[in-house]
Design a protein around this motif. Structure first.
Motif, short mmCIF file in Angstrom:
data_model
loop_
_atom_site.label_atom_id
_atom_site.label_comp_id
_atom_site.label_asym_id
_atom_site.label_seq_id
_atom_site.Cartn_x
_atom_site.Cartn_y
_atom_site.Cartn_z
N VAL A 29 -5.35 -0.64 10.44
CA VAL A 29 -4.19 -1.94 9.98
C VAL A 29 -3.21 -2.18 9.57
O VAL A 29 -2.17 -2.63 9.27
CB VAL A 29 -5.36 -3.05 9.80
N ALA A 30 -3.89 -1.47 7.90
CA ALA A 30 -2.95 -1.50 6.57
C ALA A 30 -2.09 -0.90 7.54
O ALA A 30 -0.68 -1.42 6.58
CB ALA A 30 -3.24 -0.95 5.62
N ALA A 31 -2.04 0.31 7.50
CA ALA A 31 -0.61 1.18 8.37
C ALA A 31 0.45 -0.03 8.80
O ALA A 31 1.60 0.67 9.10
CB ALA A 31 -0.93 2.45 9.35
N PHE A 149 7.04 -5.66 -0.64
CA PHE A 149 5.32 -5.17 -1.37
C PHE A 149 4.31 -4.95 -0.71
O PHE A 149 3.19 -4.84 -0.61
CB PHE A 149 4.55 -7.39 -1.60
N ALA A 150 5.12 -4.81 0.85
CA ALA A 150 4.43 -4.14 2.11
C ALA A 150 4.35 -2.61 1.30
O ALA A 150 3.24 -1.62 1.34
CB ALA A 150 4.59 -4.25 3.33
N LEU A 156 -0.67 3.11 -1.81
CA LEU A 156 -1.46 3.28 -2.46
C LEU A 156 -3.22 2.30 -1.52
O LEU A 156 -3.91 3.56 -1.72
CB LEU A 156 -1.40 1.85 -3.68
N TYR A 157 -3.45 2.25 -1.20
CA TYR A 157 -4.23 1.86 -0.12
C TYR A 157 -4.64 2.55 0.81
O TYR A 157 -5.96 2.87 0.54
CB TYR A 157 -3.87 0.04 0.55
N LEU A 158 -3.58 2.77 1.29
CA LEU A 158 -4.24 4.33 2.17
C LEU A 158 -4.74 4.91 1.16
O LEU A 158 -5.76 5.71 2.29
CB LEU A 158 -2.39 4.51 3.50
N SER A 159 -3.91 5.74 0.17
CA SER A 159 -4.05 6.92 0.10
C SER A 159 -5.79 6.83 -0.80
O SER A 159 -6.30 7.81 -0.96
CB SER A 159 -3.12 7.15 -1.32
N GLU A 160 -6.11 5.61 -1.53
CA GLU A 160 -7.15 5.12 -1.86
C GLU A 160 -7.95 4.92 -0.96
O GLU A 160 -9.79 5.87 -1.04
CB GLU A 160 -7.22 4.18 -2.76
N TYR A 174 1.50 5.47 8.15
CA TYR A 174 2.57 4.59 7.67
C TYR A 174 4.12 4.84 8.48
O TYR A 174 4.30 4.07 8.47
CB TYR A 174 2.39 4.35 5.56
N GLU A 175 3.94 5.87 7.50
CA GLU A 175 5.36 6.66 8.04
C GLU A 175 5.38 6.73 9.76
O GLU A 175 6.45 6.04 10.64
CB GLU A 175 6.14 8.07 7.98
N LEU A 176 3.98 7.17 10.09
CA LEU A 176 4.24 6.58 12.05
C LEU A 176 4.67 5.65 12.07
O LEU A 176 4.89 5.63 13.40
CB LEU A 176 2.71 7.09 12.61
N CYS A 177 3.71 4.37 11.98
CA CYS A 177 4.11 3.31 11.78
C CYS A 177 5.55 2.73 11.84
O CYS A 177 5.69 1.92 13.06
CB CYS A 177 3.39 1.96 11.58
#
Length: 511
Positions: A29-31, A149-150, A156-160, A174-177
């Motif tokens: 979802v975040a990605a 903002f994104a 950060l969200y994904l790494s944490e 994220y980069e795939l999306c």
């Protein structure tokens, strides 16, 4: 559903955990924040090559393209107003990313993701309904706020959230999306430019609302990261429960202790932007500035923003240029990013950086040589040479999507300690937007003046960045995010600057 494993850092620290369906779904979802970024990259280049769009908003460019047969092939699209349309987004993103640091630190990663989605949603509506250039550019500004903002919060969200041994693969989602967004946008452009009546560009711009809606609604249901919960409150029990849930085990003491230690340091820091300029954070600050700078001078903007324009320059039709843009920047990029996801936690970050850099350099030199010898100012290409360039562009995009594309977001998001993490990521994103703005604002003029030499210009930067990574970037694969400072103390160069800093001295200096 959970896949069992023991998460072990290369430094010897064991973290227990599983790849749970909960953390996978949250990261997916975040990605999707990458979708809005990718969609804009794909749409902006395609729309600016559509004749009805140019005729309505940029008549000077339209006239040069249709009527001036003596103008250089490289100068047809050289318009400051046209580049302002593209680059206005990035200056807005730069400013927004700096504000996003405070929001992310005070209210959490999820809040920034939500703001990003909502702003992008408003910008897409304004762009699709634009009646004049002012509405069009104001819509781009809102899109920039959303992306600012994104880009600051999602990595950060994904790494944490991700398990340390799989952080690379999760973050590259994220980069795939982003790659999927580029592909989708390019295919939409290909379809809308065929609409009779010349209003297809409105659909292209308005459809940006689709990925923005996915991100905005998804953000409402995202859990906050344990790192952020501890940083923003003293509710250690809530943070521990969240950590146990995302790791799929009750035995999270080792990782939880590291989070508490990191938080104890972070809570003593009231001014992270002042803190980050201290000597002990020098390696992270250098990477926060140079990695996004290098990312922008890979030359990907030549392909990403203006791929359809380039294809028009080499004498392909409007329809064919949009289709080739979709295939090259979308399809090849998506497949190569998946390959990067598979390899990044096995081979490491540096190997992919080096292989991708060599591949990009070889493609750029060959493309520049062919265009220098074959195209000229008023000449054209044979069909064979045109398609040879397309093949080489595919090679280039594949090299970028395996290396700098995903790793340019991954590495900065994983190297900052908690006390400066939000500020560091904001600097990283702001620098990226600054140089994206400068490249977007100057590229068409550079293309007009450098002509084919523009590929050699960016190729020279690829040599510089590949050399820099080889000598100055330590390997970060499998290292837990809250133990990342150890890699700098072990690096041949950076240890001379940061030295050996104990945990106690860190807390002392933070105060």
């Amino acid at each position: 559903m959970a896949v069992g494993l023991t998460i072990t850092s290369e430094g010897g620290q064991d973290y227990n955990g599983k790849i749970t369906s909960f953390v996978v779904l949250s990261c997916i979802v975040a990605a999707t924040g990458g979708l809005i970024f990718g969609y804009d990259l794909g749409i902006s280049g395609g729309v600016t090559s559509m004749e009805p769009f140019l005729e309505k908003f940029f008549p000077e460019v339209y006239r040069k393209m249709k009527e001036d047969t003596h103008i250089s092939n490289y100068c047809k699209f050289d318009s400051q107003l046209l580049t302002s349309f593209t680059s206005s987004l990035y200056i807005a993103g730069l400013i927004a990313s700096l504000f996003a640091s405070s929001v992310t630190r005070a209210f959490g990663r999820r809040a920034s993701i939500l703001v990003g989605g909502a702003a992008f949603l408003a910008g897409s509506a304004l762009g699709g309904a634009a009646l004049n250039i002012y509405m069009l550019i104001f819509g781009r500004v809102l899109l920039g706020v959303g992306i600012g903002f994104a880009n600051q919060s999602v990595p950060l969200y994904l790494s944490e959230m991700a398990p340390p041994r799989h952080r690379g693969a999760f973050n590259i989602g994220y980069e795939l999306c982003t790659a999927i967004g580029i592909l989708g946008a390019s295919l939409i452009n290909y379809g809308t430019q065929k609409i009779k009546g010349g209003w297809g560009w409105r659909i292209s711009l308005a459809m940006a609302a689709a990925p923005a809606l996915i991100l905005t609604l998804g953000a409402l249901f995202l859990p906050e990261t344990p790192n952020s919960i501890i940083q923003r409150s003293n509710d250690l029990q809530k943070a521990k429960q969240m950590l146990q849930r995302i790791r799929g085990t009750d035995d999270v003491e080792a990782e939880f202790d590291d989070l508490i230690k990191a938080s104890s340091i972070a809570k003593t820091v009231n001014h992270p932007f002042k803190k980050i300029i201290q000597r002990k954070y020098r390696p992270q600050l250098v990477m926060a500035i140079l990695i996004p700078f290098f990312l922008q001078v890979t030359g990907i903007n030549v392909i990403g923003f203006y791929a359809p324009v380039l294809f028009r320059t080499i004498k392909l039709s409007e329809s064919t240029s949009l289709l080739m843009s979709a295939v090259v920047t979308g399809g090849i990029g998506t497949l190569s990013t998946i390959i990067s996801m598979i390899l990044v936690d096995k081979l490491g970050r540096k190997v992919l950086f080096l292989v991708g850099g060599i591949q990009m350099l070889a493609a750029q030199v060959m493309i520049g040589s062919i265009m220098e010898n074959q195209l000229g100012d008023q000449g054209g290409f044979s069909k064979g040479n045109a398609y040879l360039i397309l093949v080489l562009i595919c090679v280039y995009v594949a090299g970028f999507a395996v290396s700098w594309g995903p790793l340019g977001f991954l590495v900065p998001s994983e190297i900052f300690p908690l006390e400066i993490r939000s500020a560091g990521q904001s600097i990283n994103v702001a620098v990226g937007f600054l140089f994206t703005f400068l490249i977007a604002q100057t590229f068409l003029a550079m293309l007009c003046h450098f002509k084919a030499g523009i590929f050699f210009f960016f190729g020279g930067w690829v040599v510089v960045m590949t050399t820099f990574v080889h000598f100055f970037l330590p390997e970060t694969k499998n290292v837990p995010i809250e133990q990342m400072d150890e890699v700098w103390g072990e690096h041949w160069f950076w240890k001379k600057i940061v030295g050996e800093i104990s945990e106690e001295s860190k807390i002392q200096e933070a105060i």
